[in-house]
Design a protein around this motif. Structure first.
Motif, mmCIF file in Angstrom:
data_model
loop_
_atom_site.group_PDB
_atom_site.id
_atom_site.type_symbol
_atom_site.label_atom_id
_atom_site.label_comp_id
_atom_site.label_asym_id
_atom_site.label_seq_id
_atom_site.Cartn_x
_atom_site.Cartn_y
_atom_site.Cartn_z
ATOM 1 N N LEU A 2 66.874 -68.951 20.761
ATOM 2 C CA LEU A 2 66.915 -67.749 19.949
ATOM 3 C C LEU A 2 67.024 -67.997 18.397
ATOM 4 C CD1 LEU A 2 69.110 -65.722 22.507
ATOM 5 C CD2 LEU A 2 66.795 -65.350 21.880
ATOM 6 N N VAL A 3 67.977 -69.082 18.151
ATOM 7 C CA VAL A 3 68.457 -69.290 16.704
ATOM 8 C C VAL A 3 67.189 -69.978 16.269
ATOM 9 C CG1 VAL A 3 69.453 -70.866 15.162
ATOM 10 C CG2 VAL A 3 70.685 -69.904 17.139
ATOM 11 N N ARG A 4 66.475 -70.827 16.828
ATOM 12 C CA ARG A 4 65.195 -71.263 16.281
ATOM 13 C C ARG A 4 64.139 -70.027 15.950
ATOM 14 N NH1 ARG A 4 61.393 -74.636 20.380
ATOM 15 N NH2 ARG A 4 60.665 -72.528 21.089
ATOM 16 N N GLU A 5 63.853 -69.426 17.274
ATOM 17 C CA GLU A 5 63.075 -68.036 17.120
ATOM 18 C C GLU A 5 63.497 -67.446 15.645
ATOM 19 O OE1 GLU A 5 59.879 -68.081 18.889
ATOM 20 O OE2 GLU A 5 60.973 -70.071 19.139
ATOM 21 N N MET A 6 64.632 -67.019 15.625
ATOM 22 C CA MET A 6 65.259 -66.006 14.647
ATOM 23 C C MET A 6 64.843 -66.690 13.249
ATOM 24 S SD MET A 6 66.496 -63.175 15.366
ATOM 25 C CE MET A 6 67.024 -62.868 13.711
ATOM 26 N N LEU A 7 65.131 -68.031 13.112
ATOM 27 C CA LEU A 7 64.725 -68.676 11.966
ATOM 28 C C LEU A 7 63.315 -68.582 11.419
ATOM 29 C CD1 LEU A 7 66.924 -72.135 12.448
ATOM 30 C CD2 LEU A 7 67.445 -70.279 10.642
ATOM 31 N N LEU A 8 62.390 -68.629 12.520
ATOM 32 C CA LEU A 8 61.071 -68.575 12.123
ATOM 33 C C LEU A 8 60.771 -67.118 11.732
ATOM 34 C CD1 LEU A 8 59.667 -70.919 15.182
ATOM 35 C CD2 LEU A 8 59.870 -71.456 12.470
ATOM 36 N N VAL A 9 61.487 -66.152 12.262
ATOM 37 C CA VAL A 9 61.128 -64.816 11.987
ATOM 38 C C VAL A 9 61.691 -64.446 10.782
ATOM 39 C CG1 VAL A 9 61.817 -62.650 12.906
ATOM 40 C CG2 VAL A 9 60.599 -64.116 14.488
#
Lengths: 288, 288, 288, 288, 288, 288
Positions: free
Chosen positions: C279-286
């Motif tokens: 989730l952290v990775r995806e949030m960082l990408l968003v």
């Protein structure tokens, strides 16, 4: 896969047990019964767990300077028991142990709960009426009844003592029980509270060539060394000490034995099963 | 203990596998290799774990309305592999699978890491050059090299694709990999990211009677359903869906399969092993 | 070991975070506070656990078809907090977040308990008085006081709502609370009980270019997917759905966020930490 | 500590159960029996585990928009059962449930193994001969005998069906059993394999005001959501779905119920106990 | 976050290791290799685990009445090794240790499996051809080959002995091995079976100013104190005794050392990592 | 269920504690506070855990040859504390202990973190200004401040020493702390590093009839015997030794005591709770 047996291993036996029952001297019998357990059940998975981790052990014992390769034992697998039916389960154990004894072999039961010792000792005592029981345990297990039941893991040593007048019971390391049980241990059996090695040394000296049955409840060992058991009782001996105890019985005329109450689910590290497996190896090397 | 075989069970096989290799149609082979694992090792204990918990399953499948009792399979046990030696381990797997294929049987390998699929597919493709691979996984596993190595769990599907021009690879449920792998999955293999059931339904329709090899990495399933694996990847399908996927392959000409990456140490509840065991049962019933 | 930096890894950062604070766009801040937790403590170990398992992830997201390599974020490490001192801890968090906001960067706090969102939102709202909070959680967290305390994980969203008249709070997936909290959720905040994706889709449409702060309590996900949390509440959404939720926020003007309540001790499989890391990775990408 | 009761909590009851048996409408009874379990024992610790974690729940249900505070139930504690004695244990359960029924209250048993449903249903059916059983389970439990035993967790629904001609049994979610059991489920009981919500919706419609006994084996839920059980069976429904199922029974004339087979030792995260506790809360709110 | 370094901690080092390699006297090197492990893998996570828990320790040793604050050591982080490639991994370890030795510092490797000692000792012995190895272990590790491999954790001490004629090997606490290994231990190395403290006291006296390399396999300690290891062997020494052993080496000219075989996954309590961390601290204080 | 109380057990008390506060001599008080813990929290679940496992113990002590049945103690349950509020929590403890002391009874607190000893000792010392503290612990806990806080588990023994000039503190088994703490232990308190039994024997002899408060931090025991604690410190005494220590205090005028820092989540085997429960039993039998 006959042509491939050299590269494939079918593993469900203790270490490299013999493949031939006929010529074996000792017979390992898994007894996955835990129906009368009063606290935490799960010792039904003890026998298979002990076999599984035996893979991590060597066959050679640097303590005894002997190897299982020179020994001769057969692993009979696990009994198929009717879940929850105490009477039939005990009869089934009797039937198998009787056969092993009649065939001139030494039965070595892997529990399961402590009640399994009753039919096993019963069959061995039928052949050796002057049988001596060496009992290692945290709990006295000499109540007359438990929650109204005569047949229980908590009464098993009393039932064993009652098998016949020739049967003697020595109890080592006992550190839990009712006041009445410790009285019984002073008057009927010979109970040594808390201590193991000192008393055992003395007892061994006077046994001479009497036939001996050894029953080890893994909880005689402190929960630090054997957390995987149903009713752990803090304040026990070390793994090193129980190994010493086994080595002190080297030279006795052992005609039967068991190791009970290993419950793998409570020990994620599998140390309990490993200790049990090592005790099995050392016992196998000590049985004459 | 020949005379007592009715009451004693020697259990180290998957459910009630046949005792005769010669007549079996499918052969289960345990492949306890995990040397090239990049994150959490431990899948070497997968095959035995799957066998252990199979005891908790029925032989009958209410999904397929068939029972293993009508099926015919042999459990060959675990290969004895040289720890840490990748090349020799792969050769040994090849040797065993080749024999099984030559004997006209379907090999079913239980991993172990995913790299074990390479020698297995290699041997099956030798017989069936137009082999179709149905690959279920969270990870693409189609890198060219990994930390400089050609032979790795992270490159295995690429090596498989390279076995021969007739080999086709379909990849389902992939949700992790490098950008290059997803490109490769568009151009060389046929990769369906994240989704499984929809794409599989379409693919199955066009396979006709082509020979099929099924390779299931347990991590295609979400870690909620299969936490006991080396590189869990959140966001996967459910246990119910992977069972559905297996049932959708009913009718295909499956000539080989494997189930890999079950690492029991990371799942105290043993749910992962149980799911794997159930998948093995359903696959055994689906293999024609 | 300057000359050996190519073969040695000093790893305590999230994946391959940038080494330079100055140029980073987003700043990860570990906030190991769990003093006001009412049920099971341990989320203080959440931030480091998330970093540890991030090693098992790829930098590339097949969902968003972007890689962290193209993103720019700095991992500031963990705050050093005075154990058990709530007021000072919150002040310290404020101080760090304020600096990050002043430096024109997006703060991304890793909890820790949910109360840490209060100082973080407070500092972000100082810059953006019309801040919209998107709150994902199993628990309403909108009590006025809890065991007499105004500052508690159970009151945090109410305190956040009170920061200023421009602050709007949307709550998704709430499935536990007192009757009064659900009333408050109808009248003061905009609460969507149990559901997440449907309501989120609608809300996203009307946010336009308003500044958004996202706060995800990992327990919005069902305990099957995230058992490692202090107050698991059965009946939550799947890992797949929370990933979808993150992807639906792609395009919003996210100016701050946090992910809280990961308590590793309750999840031996580490699946919870892995989900959080993903989730952290995806949030960082968003984050734009 | 009478004068200090305001600051001290004596907690061994489910949430804030009433302290007065006389005025309670529903009576929770802990039944810690697991002697006939065939795979993994340990459900004897289920009832206390469910009480322990209930502390982590709210009394208010946002699903039903009702609170336990408006309900009236008494937690009678755990029965004291003779370990390993099946017949006496069942008699004791009968005796307690009979009293509860005679006192005009609804008995709600917390298992323990599934066999405990037999005496409970027996007593309820004595008052309501046209009792309908709604049975949620992964396993059919309708064998005639199991390892030669008539009384077993694996035969319990068959014994229940045999209680009297007026008793009807509906079975939902069944995904494991022998072929004969699924036949029995077509001809004698009304069994819905694998599915739960669809069939339940139909069944509920036609029950009208018939008295209903609900028995939930926690393993109807997938092991991902409830790993802490004796015989987990992959492929089950979600926690969300079983909650839905309970809510669908709102409005029925429920006169007895039980929740069985929660075995805490296999779920370190305690999610299983929490799900069970939440189901108990929702059931308490649904009982009229 | 340069301006905030006073309140933020970037923690991936052992306790408060120095930040400057140039001035450090001792260099900690994490070596996460476990490819040749024969039983349970997972020691690759040992080095990071030891660092993680070091946070729970003080810098001051009440045993030695010295503090790490007065010592000077650098934590180089973990080597990046090619998974499953034994030869390259060993070369990489050699390369790093060589550099540390050339820079006049003492290398202190954290394993990882025991095979990592071979390249480390090799480099140290290049500088000190009369190196003495003090080896603490449950296993002899002096086979010539293991499953056909020369390079294995089970052969490592034999390979070390073969490094050169000046190298002497003393082995303490050995309680597992083949008969041939114990013979080798009598004739080639100097092996003290089972015992540690007594023999060590004697050996220390005669070492004078010879350069010493200490290699501690955590399994020399009993599994009760260190369950988190690959091949636990019951009957070992206590944590207190291994600490004593380290203190007895105070005054020796230690020029290299390692601590190996910590596998965190098998010890949920993290006691093994904590014991290892404490041993590292005490060793750091004992290195002159 | 008044008429059924003979067959139903309402269990949330330690063993068979008395049901009447008025006549009890000793009062057990659960104090579930762990807000100032610096490493691993979770001791808030200690008191209930100790009660739970007490079921596995006998009431009779074979060490003291006395039974709890002859003793008289009341289990008051757990205090209801405001999570995270240190000052109010300590006041609440004071209030309850004061009442117990005023009622002429001996308070026996079950922690919870060590800071709870401060208010408890404070109240007891109000009645006995010449109180002697016997402190068993791995950690010195005599800092002046900890992270700036005066009230912390790490400062508690210093605060206790400062209660009044008549209060004497003896510290046993201390094996962790800062250099300053060991100095303080030489000059202000009387600290015996590492050792317990030898020093205790001497101290006991000279206490005569002085009133004694005993505070046992479970981590004085080695993590092998008590892994379930917040800050385990390897190198401690055995379970057998701490039991011996309790028995050596038989005959002292004990007027208050506590047992703290049991954190069940870190010990899956529950051995730590069992050891604690056994220590509680033995202490109850030793209190005059």
């Amino acid at each position: 896969m006959q042509g491939l047996d050299d590269i494939v291993r079918r593993k469900n036996i203790f270490l490299n047990a013999d493949s031939d029952y006929a010529t074996a001297k000792v017979v390992l019998i898994g007894v996955p019964m835990d129906w009368t357990v009063s606290y935490r059940p799960g010792s039904r998975f003890g026998p298979q767990g002990i076999r599984d981790v035996s893979e991590g052990l060597e066959e050679y014992s640097p303590y005894l300077k002997r190897s299982l390769a020179e020994s001769s034992f057969y692993d009979a697998g696990n009994l198929i028991l009717p879940f929850g039916n105490v009477v039939e389960s005990l009869e089934l154990i009797s039937r198998v142990v009787r056969r092993v004894v009649e065939d001139g072999k030494v039965p070595f039961c892997l529990g399961g709960e402590h009640l399994i010792s009753l039919p096993a000792v019963g069959e061995v005592a039928r052949k050796y009426p002057d049988l001596v029981i060496l009992h290692f345990d945290a709990h006295a297990d000499v109540r007359d009844t438990y929650f109204g039941e005569k047949l229980s893991h908590a009464t098993v040593l009393r039932r064993i003592k009652e098998i016949g007048p020739g049967v003697d019971v020595y109890q080592f390391g006992i550190r839990s029980g009712e006041a009445e049980e410790f009285e019984y241990g002073q008057t009927v059996t010979r109970m040594y509270p808390i201590e193991v090695l000192g008393p055992l040394e003395e007892v061994v000296l006077k046994l001479g060539s009497r036939p001996v049955y050894v029953t080890i409840d893994i909880d005689v060992v402190d929960p630090a060394f054997a957390p995987g058991t149903g009713t752990p009782e803090p304040g026990g001996i070390t793994a090193h000490s129980i190994l010493r105890a086994v080595h002190m019985m080297n030279g006795l005329k052992i005609v039967g034995c068991d190791l009970v109450e290993v419950a793998p689910a409570y020990d994620q590290s599998r140390s309990t099963e490993l200790l049990a497996a090592k005790l099995v190896r050392e016992m196998l090397l000590v049985i004459p």
